[in-house]
Design a protein around this motif. Structure first.
Motif, PDB file in Angstrom:
ATOM      1  N   LEU A   1       0.846  -1.205   0.000  1.00  0.00           N
ATOM      2  CA  LEU A   1       0.000   0.000   0.000  1.00  0.00           C
ATOM      3  C   LEU A   1       0.875   1.245   0.000  1.00  0.00           C
ATOM      4  O   LEU A   1       0.636   2.199  -0.746  1.00  0.00           O
ATOM      5  CB  LEU A   1      -0.865   0.009   1.265  1.00  0.00           C
ATOM      6  CG  LEU A   1      -2.324  -0.349   1.107  1.00  0.00           C
ATOM      7  CD1 LEU A   1      -3.011  -0.276   2.447  1.00  0.00           C
ATOM      8  CD2 LEU A   1      -3.023   0.573   0.117  1.00  0.00           C
ATOM      9  N   GLU A   2       1.889   1.205   0.867  1.00  0.00           N
ATOM     10  CA  GLU A   2       2.759   2.381   0.975  1.00  0.00           C
ATOM     11  C   GLU A   2       3.471   2.618  -0.352  1.00  0.00           C
ATOM     12  O   GLU A   2       3.514   3.735  -0.859  1.00  0.00           O
ATOM     13  CB  GLU A   2       3.795   2.168   2.087  1.00  0.00           C
ATOM     14  CG  GLU A   2       4.775   3.319   2.159  1.00  0.00           C
ATOM     15  CD  GLU A   2       5.959   3.033   3.084  1.00  0.00           C
ATOM     16  OE1 GLU A   2       6.977   3.725   2.943  1.00  0.00           O
ATOM     17  OE2 GLU A   2       5.865   2.137   3.946  1.00  0.00           O
ATOM     18  N   SER A   3       4.006   1.538  -0.944  1.00  0.00           N
ATOM     19  CA  SER A   3       4.806   1.766  -2.145  1.00  0.00           C
ATOM     20  C   SER A   3       3.921   2.252  -3.299  1.00  0.00           C
ATOM     21  O   SER A   3       4.340   3.067  -4.108  1.00  0.00           O
ATOM     22  CB  SER A   3       5.583   0.517  -2.541  1.00  0.00           C
ATOM     23  OG  SER A   3       4.689  -0.539  -2.716  1.00  0.00           O
ATOM     24  N   ILE A   4       2.662   1.794  -3.352  1.00  0.00           N
ATOM     25  CA  ILE A   4       1.773   2.287  -4.401  1.00  0.00           C
ATOM     26  C   ILE A   4       1.496   3.772  -4.214  1.00  0.00           C
ATOM     27  O   ILE A   4       1.545   4.568  -5.153  1.00  0.00           O
ATOM     28  CB  ILE A   4       0.445   1.506  -4.383  1.00  0.00           C
ATOM     29  CG1 ILE A   4       0.654   0.136  -4.988  1.00  0.00           C
ATOM     30  CG2 ILE A   4      -0.619   2.239  -5.166  1.00  0.00           C
ATOM     31  CD1 ILE A   4      -0.599  -0.643  -5.099  1.00  0.00           C
ATOM     32  N   ILE A   5       1.213   4.155  -2.968  1.00  0.00           N
ATOM     33  CA  ILE A   5       0.915   5.574  -2.721  1.00  0.00           C
ATOM     34  C   ILE A   5       2.139   6.424  -3.050  1.00  0.00           C
ATOM     35  O   ILE A   5       2.031   7.469  -3.688  1.00  0.00           O
ATOM     36  CB  ILE A   5       0.485   5.778  -1.252  1.00  0.00           C
ATOM     37  CG1 ILE A   5      -0.888   5.161  -1.032  1.00  0.00           C
ATOM     38  CG2 ILE A   5       0.456   7.257  -0.916  1.00  0.00           C
ATOM     39  CD1 ILE A   5      -1.388   5.241   0.376  1.00  0.00           C
ATOM     40  N   LEU A   6       3.311   5.957  -2.622  1.00  0.00           N
ATOM     41  CA  LEU A   6       4.509   6.768  -2.868  1.00  0.00           C
ATOM     42  C   LEU A   6       4.733   6.924  -4.376  1.00  0.00           C
ATOM     43  O   LEU A   6       5.113   7.992  -4.843  1.00  0.00           O
ATOM     44  CB  LEU A   6       5.743   6.123  -2.223  1.00  0.00           C
ATOM     45  CG  LEU A   6       5.750   6.197  -0.687  1.00  0.00           C
ATOM     46  CD1 LEU A   6       6.986   5.507  -0.143  1.00  0.00           C
ATOM     47  CD2 LEU A   6       5.716   7.637  -0.207  1.00  0.00           C
ATOM     48  N   LYS A   7       4.472   5.835  -5.130  1.00  0.00           N
ATOM     49  CA  LYS A   7       4.756   5.935  -6.560  1.00  0.00           C
ATOM     50  C   LYS A   7       3.718   6.762  -7.302  1.00  0.00           C
ATOM     51  O   LYS A   7       4.058   7.500  -8.222  1.00  0.00           O
ATOM     52  CB  LYS A   7       4.798   4.531  -7.178  1.00  0.00           C
ATOM     53  CG  LYS A   7       6.157   3.906  -6.981  1.00  0.00           C
ATOM     54  CD  LYS A   7       6.234   2.520  -7.560  1.00  0.00           C
ATOM     55  CE  LYS A   7       7.606   1.919  -7.321  1.00  0.00           C
ATOM     56  NZ  LYS A   7       7.604   0.492  -7.249  1.00  0.00           N
ATOM     57  N   THR A   8       2.440   6.602  -6.939  1.00  0.00           N
ATOM     58  CA  THR A   8       1.430   7.304  -7.748  1.00  0.00           C
ATOM     59  C   THR A   8       1.225   8.732  -7.253  1.00  0.00           C
ATOM     60  O   THR A   8       1.256   9.659  -8.039  1.00  0.00           O
ATOM     61  CB  THR A   8       0.077   6.574  -7.731  1.00  0.00           C
ATOM     62  OG1 THR A   8      -0.308   6.356  -6.383  1.00  0.00           O
ATOM     63  CG2 THR A   8       0.147   5.279  -8.469  1.00  0.00           C
ATOM     64  N   SER A   9       1.018   8.909  -5.950  1.00  0.00           N
ATOM     65  CA  SER A   9       0.580  10.233  -5.532  1.00  0.00           C
ATOM     66  C   SER A   9       1.388  10.835  -4.395  1.00  0.00           C
ATOM     67  O   SER A   9       1.695  12.021  -4.396  1.00  0.00           O
ATOM     68  CB  SER A   9      -0.888  10.158  -5.122  1.00  0.00           C
ATOM     69  OG  SER A   9      -1.057   9.104  -4.190  1.00  0.00           O
ATOM     70  N   GLY A  10       1.730  10.016  -3.413  1.00  0.00           N
ATOM     71  CA  GLY A  10       2.271  10.551  -2.160  1.00  0.00           C
ATOM     72  C   GLY A  10       3.433  11.509  -2.334  1.00  0.00           C
ATOM     73  O   GLY A  10       3.378  12.669  -1.898  1.00  0.00           O
ATOM     74  N   GLU A  11       4.494  11.042  -2.993  1.00  0.00           N
ATOM     75  CA  GLU A  11       5.692  11.874  -3.100  1.00  0.00           C
ATOM     76  C   GLU A  11       5.414  13.152  -3.882  1.00  0.00           C
ATOM     77  O   GLU A  11       5.875  14.230  -3.548  1.00  0.00           O
ATOM     78  CB  GLU A  11       6.831  11.102  -3.797  1.00  0.00           C
ATOM     79  CG  GLU A  11       7.547  10.116  -2.885  1.00  0.00           C
ATOM     80  CD  GLU A  11       8.253  10.794  -1.697  1.00  0.00           C
ATOM     81  OE1 GLU A  11       8.469  12.015  -1.740  1.00  0.00           O
ATOM     82  OE2 GLU A  11       8.560  10.090  -0.718  1.00  0.00           O
TER      83      GLU A  11
END
Length: 1534
Positions: free
Chosen positions: A900-910
């Motif tokens: 979950l974390e890596s998906i968020i970081l890749k798509t939107s978070g960062e």
């Protein structure tokens, strides 16, 4: 029309004026005044007017169901709250809705009401209600599982008996009352809210819902629909100037209709003509009103001079028009553009005098390089972008633009309510946060994988090149490049004892043996228990043997040995220990087998790791094959399929690598596998729940000051406010206690007093301790009602988070999440025992033992009402995305949190985090505020439907060549960029659209000119109006104005016009109630106004249909559309191009079925998408409830026993009575189905098309000549699309008089087939392109007879003519009239060489054998060829004739004997005697008018003409007589 001329109007003194006026009054005395002429066009629906109140409610329902119901409650007695004018009613609706909407959305609502966009939605419920049928005498009624009543007592009894009946089917657009009990009976209330009857029933049922006795659904229903119709807008009207080379005008006098003269712009406030502002002048000099009118008329007539321009004058028109637009002040520029483009033919002469300065030219030239490079636009092309989203003007209608505006407004307002500055809002919008649709891959850099080969190091590949630049070297298509790099990696995960293991390995061996550049790895999943050894378990034996051989020799030999082991297994058998032993003994005769396979073996490496890797990646059931980490679908694992798919993937990926090498992202010294594994689609574990692209999000776009510790207050909040209150009250655990902005926020939801809730929390904490990007919050969802005993842990967690330092709280909660702690607390151990070092225990105890459980109650309510969880269910919320409810046994562990974390970081978070950092939030709790903002922005952006990527356009220059309008300061604004050539059809559409946008919302608008130079012909030959208004208009007395319409005022009177409508793709409109010939409008002969009225006859339902087993479209399959009570209302045939079909419908719920008969016998429906019924149901229900296009996909499958049958076989139609029944469904002139059946074989079917009164007059004469010469029954088929209302009214009388049958057929030009713009060419297209789908399958021969033909023989002879296997027969052109040789274009050039000695045929008369035509797919071939040729505007100059002649080699033509068609232009006089039909061809030499020619050439023509005129007179008298008698009745009623 520049600023100077405006000023000039006022600068002239009054005396000067009087002089002017005197001059002109003299002028007018000479000229004698005729009033200015006008053409108006309106478009209404077929259905009755729907109340704006209900339309507004549907607008709110799209915001949320809560708002819909709030609006219903607020409008209960709206009737009594306003004085009775329309305007007061409208203002009240907007006010009540405005209480629930933001200011932008209120403007959107006004626009929606002006567009009447939700009229179709309201009417669709009316249609659904009519299927119920409503009980008599009720203006509102309940339907309970099919039984109906309209009083309280009836409801109570029906509710009791409801469970015995089936629940009704609910649609996606249904309105469910909040708090309805899903298990209770469904009560549908049909009624019109705002009316007293509704109010009474609404109170009854809502009280039942509150007691939990019912699910309440509201559907709109009008007991007494209004007599008025809905006036639509969002379409364009074109008045095109017709060529008058051949006079094609009817000389019959038209009876003038009475017209409401208010349409003419008397009260236009500006009313500018040639720089004079007549509106202003009339107010300044009321006494000169008449003379001003004369002056205006004189100026209009002088402007309307349309003398043709010389070629040198046209060259620069595009740039000159642009210069004229850019010279106007920015506020007026769009109006100028609209005026110039929409009235171009009369403006062109004055535009030629404009001077274009060099800056404009230079800047446009510079920009055009940019447009071409980044947007792919050529000079003269146009494009529109709203906030960077591309709006395609050809395919997107105003309704889809409206949706874009609405969803953009939602996001921008959401960002605004999070207090983000307007400046940054557009930056954030540009972030592409949508989840990639790509296939997810897992990391293959893992020691558990045993690689058999390595392309980069193995000796066998050493002769291959090593440089990645080799990828860019050209090769033949489909060749796989051999490069010494691990570009392509295949990993096979298998359990050796499974049956299909051998097959997969043999495919791998084939790849390896054939030197395919593929690195192959194996993962064996075998038992990992220590006490099982290789002498008992074949899997363990295989792993140990493989490891042994790898160590002793190399991995290739080990692989070969494994293949040998599997080769020993009999087909259908399993691998046994014996197979492994035998191969080992054979290859290594000196080795003790038990030391390799037995209990004390040293060859266990990767045994446990293999299984662990398989479990950790979550790739699904074994066996699994992965290409570069992407798992294959199950159906691709079949050995043949596996080989094809892998080769395909290698070719596809090559182009990805080529791009990376070309852009410099991948160089020879990079590790390719690292490069692949760093792509955004690589994840640590594949969990379908996390990766699915259908996602639900919380709405966190709100800012308030509510918290969960005040339960009473919390209950009063709406969904959005509750979410914000929960977020406000949340305390977070993090890895380090620092001011870092954390882009990932997890809320763990569960009952922490139950093991499953604690386990989820424990996994979340373990993950949080590994990553500083995460913060973790907890929401308790209790299984039982909260009490001190049942909530020990929940309260302890809450108290610790409230009172302790973050680090201590974290350690303490980690301890609490362990099972032994919970067990100890159960037995009564004091919680203080578990305190960790540094905790303030007494402070904690105070909070823990406090009496208030408000937070628990609030959390429980939140889980129930907002998250829709049952008691005690677990869920995870990551940045507002709800993952859950998780099932009882479902594993959701530390790896899933990492995923979950890596998906968020890749798509939107960062991306969002880096934007938020730029905002610079000044506060002490910066990290908390900023992390909150990242979470809320992510939830908002990610919840938007996935659109196309936004275009980044930093345009070169807008100093000289762009119209710029700045937005109002401080408000949210839309970024609108348009690129347009001002003298194109697009400009005619775009200018009014931009004007409406500017009034509707705050825009930052830039319109770039994209002009074409060196024009050789006049670029726009038509006048155009786009009907669109930003809000509902009213008259002075407060009543609704008559509705939007297109007005062409002050039109020039000399040209001949034809009127065309440009409507959204899915609309089928027809002309109604007009006496004038809209195909030939000649204003000199009109008294004042030509009022064209159109009606939206149908909305189109389009679809694509495929046969799943063959993947091909099932040609000739028929669908029907209807309702439960009337199953066949419309029908259609599937064509082979794209499996396309279209059905005519109107708003409502419809059932799509295969037609009874062959379609239904051979096929069954397999699946469907885009429909409104669940995918597995047999009946396909489609709800049409808006004006937008609707396209569905249907897959069908042959029934098992019909596998070898074809739909279009030779003996089909004999027993297919279905169609003949449907033929008697309307237009047929008498005749019962049974009689029809007997006559089937003996009917002459004749098809014809006509447009314009003259051709319709010819058409009636053609029909008469056919009927006079045959005894056989005749059925005429006419293309309905272009017939005038006069013809459609008269034809039934003619059918009755002469005893023939007729049917009006229509087909909408499919959107994927190249569109023609000129009306004549469209009609030609209909003659040839849709023959296979226009007529029912039962019609097997059709004759096409041109409207301007006169028949002198029995056409039965032509029907029975032997075509010798050709699908159609045409007559060749006559060659006997020698003086016309110069005009026979087919004798030389392209046609002479293409026809290669064959004749060129004329398309005025042909016979089609439809059975043969369909069987050889002639229609699909013709459309395919047309699609290819029509892209070139110079080809197919006579479309209907050139196309079949061009296709003569693919679709053969049988030449009919010459006497079948005689026409004076090409045939000599001696052959006229034997002519069977006479055609009035145009004569390119004499250009003689049609009417004149008809009277001269055909002796009997005048008699036929008179006979029909006498019939018309009789019919007219009858109609007038009935009107008079009705009129007297009406008066008596009054």
């Amino acid at each position: 029309m520049n600023a100077g001329s405006y000023g000039a109007g006022f600068g002239i003194g009054v005396r000067m004026w009087l002089l002017w006026v005197l001059l002109l009054s003299l002028l007018s005395a000479v000229s004698g005044g005729a009033d200015s002429k006008a053409v108006t066009t309106s478009l209404t629906t077929k259905w009755a007017d729907t109340p704006l109140l209900l339309e507004a409610s549907e607008f709110l329902a799209e915001e949320s169901q809560e708002k819909f119901w709030d609006f219903v409650e607020a409008s209960q007695n709206i009737e009594g709250e306003h004085d009775d004018t329309d305007q007061a009613y409208y203002d009240l609706i907007v006010k009540k809705a405005g209480a629930l909407l933001s200011s932008i959305q209120v403007n959107m609502l006004k626009f929606a009401l002006s567009l009447r966009a939700y009229s179709a939605t309201v009417y669709s419920f009316q249609q659904i209600a009519s299927n119920e049928p409503p009980p008599s005498g009720c203006s509102a009624f309940f339907s309970v599982h099919g039984e109906k009543t309209c009083d309280e007592e009836g409801l109570a009894t029906l509710l009791k008996s409801a469970p015995e009946r089936r629940k009704p089917y609910l649609f996606k657009g249904d309105h469910k009352y909040p708090g309805s009990n899903p298990d209770a009976p469904v009560v549908i209330l049909y009624g019109e809210f705002g009316k007293p009857d509704f109010q009474r029933l609404h109170q009854v049922i809502s009280s039942k819902v509150n007691e939990g006795l019912a699910t309440y659904v509201l559907r709109h229903y009008l007991a007494n629909p209004s007599g008025k119709k809905v006036y639509l807008s969002g379409y364009g009207v074109e008045l095109a100037i017709k060529s008058q080379e051949y006079k094609a005008k009817d000389d019959t006098q038209v009876q003038e209709a009475e017209v409401n003269a208010t349409v003419i712009g008397e009260n236009d406030p500006v009313d500018e003509v040639q720089g004079f502002l007549f509106g202003k002048l009339k107010t300044l000099y009321p006494e000169l009103k008449e003379q001003l009118k004369e002056l205006r008329k004189h100026l209009v007539e002088s402007t309307n001079d349309m003398a043709p321009l010389k070629v040198w004058q046209m060259q620069d028109l595009s740039f000159q028009t642009a210069a004229r637009i850019l010279a106007a002040p920015a506020v007026e520029a769009l109006t100028v553009m609209k005026d110039l483009s929409q009235n171009f033919p009369t403006k062109a002469r004055s535009i030629t005098k404009t001077v274009v300065n060099s800056e404009i030219r230079k800047e446009i030239g510079e920009n055009q390089k940019f447009f071409k490079g980044t947007l792919g636009l050529q000079p003269g092309d146009s494009a529109l972008f709203i906030n960077g989203l591309h709006i395609d003007l050809d395919t997107q209608d105003i309704f889809s633009v409206f949706e874009v505006l609405r969803s953009e407004a939602r996001v921008m307002e959401g960002l605004r309510s999070l207090h983000i500055d307007t400046l940054y809002i557009h930056d954030i919008l540009k972030l592409n946060v949508q989840p990639s649709e790509s296939d997810y891959a897992v990391d293959i850099r893992n020691s558990a994988i045993s690689w058999i080969n390595n392309l980069e190091t193995d000796h066998r590949y050493s002769s291959w090149p090593y440089n990645v630049q080799e990828l860019l070297r050209p090769t033949f298509p489909g060749v796989i490049r051999q490069i010494r790099k691990n570009f392509h990696n295949l990993v096979i995960i298998l359990e050796p004892t499974q049956e299909n293991a051998a097959e997969l390995l043999s495919v791998a061996e084939m790849f390896y043996a054939n030197n395919i550049p593929l690195r192959i790895g194996l993962v064996f999943v075998v038992s990992d228990e220590d006490d099982i050894d290789g002498m008992q378990d074949a899997g363990v034996a295989l792993v140990r043997a493989y490891n042994y051989i790898s160590d002793e020799v190399d991995s290739q030999s080990a692989f070969e040995a494994v293949i040998s082991m599997f080769n020993r297994v009999p087909i259908g058998g399993k691998l046994s220990v014996g197979d492994v032993v035998k191969v080992l003994e054979k290859r290594f005769p000196y080795v003790e087998v038990s030391s390799v396979l037995g209990a004390d073996s040293n060859y266990d490496s990767n045994r446990k790791e293999g299984r662990a890797y398989y479990q950790q990646t979550g790739v699904g059931p074994l066996p699994v094959v992965m290409y570069n980490g992407i798992p294959y679908q199950r159906e691709q694992l079949d050995p043949d399929e596996l080989e094809t798919v892998t080769m395909q993937k290698i070719l596809e990926t090559t182009s990805f690598y080529q791009r990376a090498v070309y852009l410099g992202e991948l160089a020879t010294d990079h590790d390719v596998v690292d490069f692949i594994m760093n792509q955004p689609n690589v994840v640590p574990r594949i969990n379908p729940r996390v990766l699915s692209t259908s996602r639900t999000y919380l709405d966190l776009s709100d800012t308030n000051n509510f918290f969960v510790d005040d339960y009473a207050r919390f209950l009063t909040l709406d969904t959005k406010e509750k979410s914000t209150a929960v977020a406000n009250s949340m305390n977070y655990m993090t890895k380090k206690d620092d001011g870092f902005i954390r882009p990932v926020t997890f809320w763990v939801v569960g009952d922490f007093d139950k093991p499953s809730g604690r386990q989820l929390l424990y996994d979340a904490i373990r993950h949080m301790k590994t990553s500083n990007n995460v913060r973790l919050g907890m929401i308790n969802n209790p299984s039982a009602a909260p009490s001190a005993e049942t909530s020990r842990l929940a309260r302890a967690i809450w108290a610790a988070m409230q009172t302790q330092f973050a680090n201590n709280a974290k350690n303490f909660i980690t301890k609490l999440a362990k099972e032994e702690t919970a067990a100890a607390l159960e037995t009564g151990v004091d919680i203080g025992e578990f305190a960790v070092g540094g905790m303030d225990v007494s402070l904690f105890k105070d909070a823990y033992e406090g009496p208030k459980f408000d937070f628990l109650f609030s959390h429980a309510a939140y889980c129930r009402d907002v998250l829709k969880l049952k008691k005690g269910q677990n869920a995870v919320i990551s940045n507002g995305r709800i993952i859950g409810p998780l099932e009882e046994e479902e594993v959701f562990n530390q790896d899933d949190f990492l995923l979950l974390e890596s998906i968020i970081l890749k798509t939107s978070g960062e991306r969002i985090k880096s934007k938020v950092q730029q905002f610079g939030i000044e506060e002490d709790r910066i990290s908390l505020r900023a992390s909150d903002l990242v979470m809320k922005v992510d939830a908002l952006l990610s919840s938007q439907p996935k659109g196309e990527a936004r275009v980044e356009y930093d345009f070169a220059d807008d100093r000289y060549s762009a119209v710029k309008i700045r937005p109002k300061e401080g408000d949210v604004y839309f970024n609108v960029v348009a690129v347009v050539d001002p003298v194109t059809r697009d400009a005619q559409k775009l200018a009014p659209l931009l004007l409406v946008l500017k009034q509707l919302v705050n825009v930052n608008l830039r319109v770039f000119m994209n002009c074409q130079s060196k024009l050789s012909e006049i670029p726009l030959k038509s006048f155009y109006r786009h009907v669109l208004e930003p809000e509902v208009a009213f008259q002075a007395d407060g009543s609704f104005s008559p509705g939007p319409m297109a007005r062409f005022l002050d039109m020039p009177q000399s040209p001949l016009f034809t009127l065309n409508l440009n409507t959204p793709e899915s609309w089928m409109v027809e002309s109604v109630h007009t006496r004038y010939d809209l195909d030939n409008i000649y204003l000199e002969e009109v008294e004042n106004i030509v009022a064209a009225e159109y009606e939206l006859e149908h909305l189109l339902l389009e679809g694509h249909c495929f046969d799943v087993s063959s993947g091909q479209p099932p040609r000739g399959l028929q669908f029907t559309l209807g309702t439960a009570s009337e199953p066949v209302i419309m029908d259609t045939i599937v064509m082979a191009n794209l499996g396309y079909f279209q059905l005519k419908a109107n708003p409502g719920a419809w059932i799509l079925k295969m037609r009874k008969g062959r379609s239904d016998d051979i096929y069954k429906i397999y699946s469907h998408e885009g429909t409104d019924s669940p995918a597995e149901s047999d009946d396909i229900i489609v709800v049409l409830n808006n004006f937008k296009s609707r396209i569905i996909k249907v897959k069908v499958q042959k029934k098992p026993d019909k596998f070898n049958e074809e739909l279009l076989s030779d003996a089909t139609e004999e027993n297919d009575a279905g169609f003949w029944k449907s033929l008697a469904r309307g237009f047929t002139g008498g005749g019962k189905p049974e009689e029809l059946k007997q006559e089937k074989d003996d009917v002459i079917n004749i098809f014809s098309v006509a447009s314009g009164h003259l051709y319709e007059r010819f058409l009636r004469i053609m029909m008469l000549s056919v009927l006079k010469n045959t005894k056989t029954p005749v059925k005429f088929w006419f293309l309905k699309n272009y017939l005038s209302p006069t013809f459609k009214e008269f034809i039934p009388h003619m059918a009755k008089q002469y005893g023939f049958q007729y049917e009006l057929v229509q087909y909408k030009w499919p959107r994927w087939l190249h569109q023609q713009t000129e009306k004549q060419r469209i009609i030609w297209g209909y003659k040839i392109l849709f023959l296979d789908v226009l007529f029912p399958l039962a019609v097997d021969k059709i004759l096409f007879v041109d409207a301007d033909q006169i028949v002198r023989t029995d056409l039965k002879e032509l029907r029975d003519f032997d075509l010798e296997g050709a699908p159609y027969g045409y007559t060749p052109f006559c060659e006997s009239r020698k003086e016309m040789d110069g005009y026979r274009f087919w004798k030389s050039g392209y046609w002479a060489s293409h026809l290669a000695g064959r004749r060129y045929h004329i398309s005025a008369l042909y016979v089609v054998d439809l059975k043969k035509f369909r069987k050889i797919a002639a229609g699909d071939r013709l459309r395919g060829q047309y699609q290819g040729l029509s892209q070139d505007p110079n080809s197919l100059s006579n479309l209907d004739q050139d196309l079949p002649n061009n296709m003569i080699h693919q679709v053969p033509i049988k030449s009919l004997p010459q006497e079948w068609l005689w026409c004076e232009t090409w045939c000599d006089d001696s052959t006229k005697r034997s002519a069977k039909t006479i055609d009035l061809c145009n004569n390119p030499m004499t250009k003689e008018p049609k009417l004149q020619a008809a009277v001269r050439i055909v002796a009997e023509w005048t008699d036929y003409d008179q006979e029909i005129k006498r019939l018309q007179t009789r019919v007219q008298e009858r109609v007038n007589h009935t009107k008079q008698t009705q009129g007297t009745d009406v008066h008596t009623e009054l």
